[in-house]
Design a protein around this motif. Structure first.
Motif, PDB file in Angstrom:
ATOM      1  N   PHE A  15       0.932  -1.162   0.273  1.00 59.71           N
ATOM      2  CA  PHE A  15       0.029   0.031   0.075  1.00 59.71           C
ATOM      3  C   PHE A  15       0.770   1.275  -0.114  1.00 59.71           C
ATOM      4  N   ALA A  24       1.962  -5.013   3.017  1.00 62.38           N
ATOM      5  CA  ALA A  24       0.895  -5.875   3.702  1.00 62.38           C
ATOM      6  C   ALA A  24       0.957  -7.290   3.593  1.00 62.38           C
ATOM      7  N   SER A  44      -2.162  -8.408  14.922  1.00 58.67           N
ATOM      8  CA  SER A  44      -2.694  -7.478  14.020  1.00 58.67           C
ATOM      9  C   SER A  44      -1.791  -6.950  13.050  1.00 58.67           C
ATOM     10  N   GLY A  45      -2.300  -6.439  11.945  1.00 52.70           N
ATOM     11  CA  GLY A  45      -1.362  -6.135  10.931  1.00 52.70           C
ATOM     12  C   GLY A  45      -0.377  -6.911  10.087  1.00 52.70           C
ATOM     13  N   CYS A  46      -0.842  -7.959  10.115  1.00 49.23           N
ATOM     14  CA  CYS A  46       0.098  -9.018   9.430  1.00 49.23           C
ATOM     15  C   CYS A  46      -0.571  -9.477   8.173  1.00 49.23           C
ATOM     16  N   GLY A  47      -1.744  -8.935   7.620  1.00 45.80           N
ATOM     17  CA  GLY A  47      -2.206  -8.945   6.345  1.00 45.80           C
ATOM     18  C   GLY A  47      -3.435  -9.980   6.198  1.00 45.80           C
ATOM     19  N   LYS A  48      -3.946 -10.462   7.428  1.00 53.04           N
ATOM     20  CA  LYS A  48      -5.047 -11.434   7.141  1.00 53.04           C
ATOM     21  C   LYS A  48      -6.119 -10.971   6.373  1.00 53.04           C
ATOM     22  N   THR A  49      -6.668  -9.766   6.790  1.00 46.70           N
ATOM     23  CA  THR A  49      -7.696  -9.142   6.021  1.00 46.70           C
ATOM     24  C   THR A  49      -7.415  -8.781   4.765  1.00 46.70           C
ATOM     25  N   THR A  50      -6.354  -8.281   4.399  1.00 49.98           N
ATOM     26  CA  THR A  50      -5.610  -8.169   2.932  1.00 49.98           C
ATOM     27  C   THR A  50      -5.671  -9.203   2.246  1.00 49.98           C
ATOM     28  N   HIS A 197      -8.588 -14.141  15.675  1.00 55.76           N
ATOM     29  CA  HIS A 197      -7.468 -13.941  16.640  1.00 55.76           C
ATOM     30  C   HIS A 197      -7.264 -14.915  17.806  1.00 55.76           C
TER      31      HIS A 197
HETATM   32  N1  LIG Z   1      -6.238   0.516   2.521  1.00 53.93           N
HETATM   33  C1  LIG Z   1      -5.215   0.559   2.983  1.00 53.93           C
HETATM   34  N2  LIG Z   1      -4.439   1.644   2.858  1.00 53.93           N
HETATM   35  C2  LIG Z   1      -3.163   1.524   3.666  1.00 53.93           C
HETATM   36  N3  LIG Z   1      -2.609   0.434   4.270  1.00 53.93           N
HETATM   37  C3  LIG Z   1      -3.717  -0.385   4.486  1.00 53.93           C
HETATM   38  C4  LIG Z   1      -4.653  -0.477   3.955  1.00 53.93           C
HETATM   39  N4  LIG Z   1      -5.501  -1.791   4.272  1.00 53.93           N
HETATM   40  C5  LIG Z   1      -4.619  -2.266   5.056  1.00 53.93           C
HETATM   41  N5  LIG Z   1      -3.424  -1.661   5.417  1.00 53.93           N
HETATM   42  C6  LIG Z   1      -2.197  -1.937   6.019  1.00 53.93           C
HETATM   43  O1  LIG Z   1      -1.832  -3.140   5.716  1.00 53.93           O
HETATM   44  C7  LIG Z   1      -1.375  -4.027   6.770  1.00 53.93           C
HETATM   45  C8  LIG Z   1      -2.115  -5.322   6.954  1.00 53.93           C
HETATM   46  O2  LIG Z   1      -3.485  -4.926   7.220  1.00 53.93           O
HETATM   47  P1  LIG Z   1      -4.563  -5.813   7.487  1.00 53.93           P
HETATM   48  O3  LIG Z   1      -5.898  -5.130   7.942  1.00 53.93           O
HETATM   49  O4  LIG Z   1      -4.728  -7.019   6.386  1.00 53.93           O
HETATM   50  O5  LIG Z   1      -4.237  -6.551   8.937  1.00 53.93           O
HETATM   51  P2  LIG Z   1      -4.911  -7.778   9.555  1.00 53.93           P
HETATM   52  O6  LIG Z   1      -3.967  -9.027   9.799  1.00 53.93           O
HETATM   53  O7  LIG Z   1      -6.238  -8.102   9.262  1.00 53.93           O
HETATM   54  O8  LIG Z   1      -4.855  -6.967  10.990  1.00 53.93           O
HETATM   55  P3  LIG Z   1      -6.099  -7.140  12.126  1.00 53.93           P
HETATM   56  O9  LIG Z   1      -6.064  -8.514  12.950  1.00 53.93           O
HETATM   57  O10 LIG Z   1      -5.815  -5.770  12.897  1.00 53.93           O
HETATM   58  O11 LIG Z   1      -7.191  -7.084  11.445  1.00 53.93           O
HETATM   59  C9  LIG Z   1      -1.540  -2.937   8.214  1.00 53.93           C
HETATM   60  O12 LIG Z   1      -0.115  -2.347   8.461  1.00 53.93           O
HETATM   61  C10 LIG Z   1      -2.649  -2.103   7.602  1.00 53.93           C
HETATM   62  O13 LIG Z   1      -2.172  -0.732   8.252  1.00 53.93           O
END
Ligand SMILES: Nc1ncnc2c1ncn2[C@@H]1O[C@H](COP(=O)(O)OP(=O)(O)OP(=O)(O)O)[C@@H](O)[C@H]1O
Ligand SMILES: [Mg+2]
Lengths: 260, 309
Positions: A15, A24, A44-50, A197
């Motif tokens: 990103f 991400a 948190s922030g490891c990219g699961k959602t991404t 989580h």
């Molecule tokens: N649209 C975006 N623009 C910029 N950065 C993003 C965007 N979406 C996610 N990120 C960044 O990408 C990284 C991974 O985010 P992601 O949401 O996938 O984490 P996650 O594992 O789902 O975390 P959580 O457990 O908190 O939900 C994070 O550092 C987040 O800040």
């Protein structure tokens, strides 16, 4: 050996933010087979959602390739390959539960005559029969989340992508929903990608557990779950269960050690 | 019950304040009238009285206090005088079977109301259409929004007569001319509120629509439009009040047609302060009723839509 339903090869996603690039996903490769229940766990922030969003074509990878049912994520979406469940139920307050479940059917252009059957079937699956005429605010948080799962199932997608669907619920409700979700998975043979989580939740539900680690987001371990498919809630006290939970915890710790 | 009590207390306090204000406001006239009637007034010379100020004069002549409430053309009429005038020009006219005579506030209220509602209907429509196009087109957002905001910085009192003249030269009906000015004031809150409302669905809701491959039209009808309902109603309340102001202002330029604005103008022409105040209160009451009616519709609609419980 059949083709994987979801196939990710060397996925990269960076990103561009105001504070510079955020890595991400880095070099993520994963095959998810038909009927798999794959959990994603990591800090948190490891990219699961991404990762889930890339599979659902809500995000474009900057490198690598994904295919869903042998198609690009966009094509798969148009082919109604997956239903997506968000952490927040996101039901429309102005529609009844039936009306909410009907929403994707309306949008996807299902013939009116089929709506009732679809809705009845998924209401049964999530055990909400008799609540169809209620409005969302008349239901508890757990029931609302079940309704949102029903909505994701309404159009017969084979893949269910769930991003911390039970994250906002208390433990007792969560246990109950976990049990129901397993039952649903067993009945429908869906392929499920599930972000959580909670280590016990991941171990209780999945056939495979993907452990991820942040900065850059990557897969550090994939753990095969050897528990039988038949899983009563008290399986969580058995030595086999605790053994797998321990391995997940170790995997998470190893991923973290990388960091510091 | 408790809130009714506090509302009554506030109203009583306001009326008390009003009565109190009548004394210094009308004291000069009271002094002149008293002198004409042969009474003693201190000081006896009008220029001296002017110099010493109203309050001091009132304090010096407590004997005049009663007469400040009984003047024909007081600078500030007392509440009961305005009330009597209101009664006489509304219910009093109905009783005499002349509810729609030229002297009836009901007729003038009706004239103002029709221009208000016409302008409000078109203003709302225009506001919604503009909001929809702004939300769906970046070009509209960039190019039209500044003009919309600029349009509201122009003092309506200054351009209303120009609009009236232009429309009259195009031989447009007077009612429509007044409606145009009402519309000019009422579309703005609707645009602002609707744009906000149509943009109120959050990123998750928009993503959800995307996972179903919803078209823009589907997203609009099924998500954006229903989500905007609370915002629309809030703007409608502001819009209808603005629309009434527009109608009254327009009536200042088209006073031959009557209306509350025309009553205001005629009253100030002939120094009929009681008439001015009763027209003013009539307009305020009309606005209150309109806002209340929209509030009623708002409560019913939003409850049914599950926004309120
Ligand atoms: N649209 C975006 N623009 C910029 N950065 C993003 C965007 N979406 C996610 N990120 C960044 O990408 C990284 C991974 O985010 P992601 O949401 O996938 O984490 P996650 O594992 O789902 O975390 P959580 O457990 O908190 O939900 C994070 O550092 C987040 O800040
Ligand atoms: Mg997340």
């Amino acid at each position: 050996m059949s083709e994987p339903v979801i196939k990710a090869e060397n996925l990269d996603l960076t990103f561009q933010t105001n504070d510079g690039p955020v890595h991400a996903l880095k070099d993520v490769s994963l095959d998810i087979m038909k009927g798999d229940f794959v959990s994603f766990i990591g800090p948190s922030g490891c990219g699961k959602t991404t990762f889930l969003r890339v599979v659902a074509a809500l995000e474009q990878p900057t490198g690598g390739a994904v295919s869903v049912n042998g198609m690009s994520p966009e094509e798969a979406r148009k082919a109604r390959a997956y239903g997506y469940v968000f952490q927040h139920a996101g039901l429309y307050p102005w529609r009844t539960i039936r009306g909410n479940i009907q929403l994707p059917l309306e949008i996807m252009g299902f013939p009116k005559s089929e709506w009732k059957d679809h809705i009845d079937r998924v209401l049964d699956l999530v055990d909400l029969r008799g609540f169809g005429k209620k409005f969302p605010w008349q239901l508890s948080g757990g029931m609302q989340q079940r309704a949102s799962i029903a909505r994701a199932l309404a159009f017969d997608a084979d893949i269910l992508l769930m991003d911390e669907p039970f994250g906002a619920l208390d433990e007792i409700v969560r246990d109950h929903l976990n049990e129901q979700l397993l039952e649903l998975w067993d009945k429908t043979h869906k392929t499920i990608g599930f972000v959580t989580h909670s280590i016990p939740e991941a171990v209780y539900l999945s056939t495979r557990i993907v452990v991820m680690s942040p900065r850059p987001g990557r897969i550090t371990d994939v753990i095969e779950n050897t528990l039988p498919r038949e899983r009563p809630l008290d399986i969580r006290d058995t030595p086999e269960f605790l053994e797998i939970a321990h391995r997940v915890r170790e995997g998470l710790r190893a991923g973290h050690a990388y960091d510091d | 019950m408790k809130s009714a009590l506090s509302i009554l207390t506030v109203i009583a306090a306001l009326i008390g304040l009003w009565y109190a204000a009548c004394v210094p406001m009308n004291i000069h006239e009271a002094a002149i009238q008293a002198q004409r009637a042969g009474q003693e007034v201190t000081p006896a010379e009008a220029p001296e009285r002017r110099k010493m100020g109203r309050i001091a004069l009132a304090v010096k002549n407590p004997g005049l206090w009663r007469t400040v409430y009984e003047q024909d053309r007081p600078q500030l009429p007392a509440p009961h005088q305005v009330g009597a005038e209101l009664w006489k020009t509304t219910w009093g006219m109905v009783e005499r079977g002349r509810a729609f005579s030229k002297r009836s506030l009901i007729l003038h209220g009706w004239i103002t109301l029709s221009a208000t509602l016409l302008g409000f209907a078109f203003g709302t429509l225009l506001g919604i259409v503009l909001a929809v196009s702004i939300v769906h087109s970046r070009a509209m957002d960039m190019s039209v929004m500044p003009w919309i905001i600029a349009s509201q910085t122009v003092p309506i009192l200054a351009i209303a007569p120009m609009i009236v003249v232009v429309l009259a030269s195009l031989s447009v009906d007077d009612l429509i001319a007044k409606g145009v000015i009402s519309m000019y004031l009422s579309f703005f809150p609707v645009v602002v509120g609707m744009v906000k409302g149509l943009r109120s669905p959050d990123a998750m809701q928009m993503d959800q629509m995307k996972t179903w491959s919803a078209s823009r039209a589907q997203t609009f009808w099924k998500l954006r439009l229903p989500s905007s309902a609370p915002y629309l109603f809030a703007s409608l309340k502001v819009g209808v009040a603005a629309s009434l102001i527009g109608a009254v202002v327009a009536e200042l330029s088209l006073s031959q047609d009557g209306g509350l604005g025309a009553r205001l103008l005629a009253g100030s022409y002939y120094g009929q302060t009681v008439q001015i105040w009763s027209a003013l209160l009539g307009a305020a009451t009309l606005a209150a009723v309109l806002v209340w009616a929209i509030g009623l519709a708002q409560g019913m609609t939003l409850r049914r839509m599950g926004f309120q419980r």
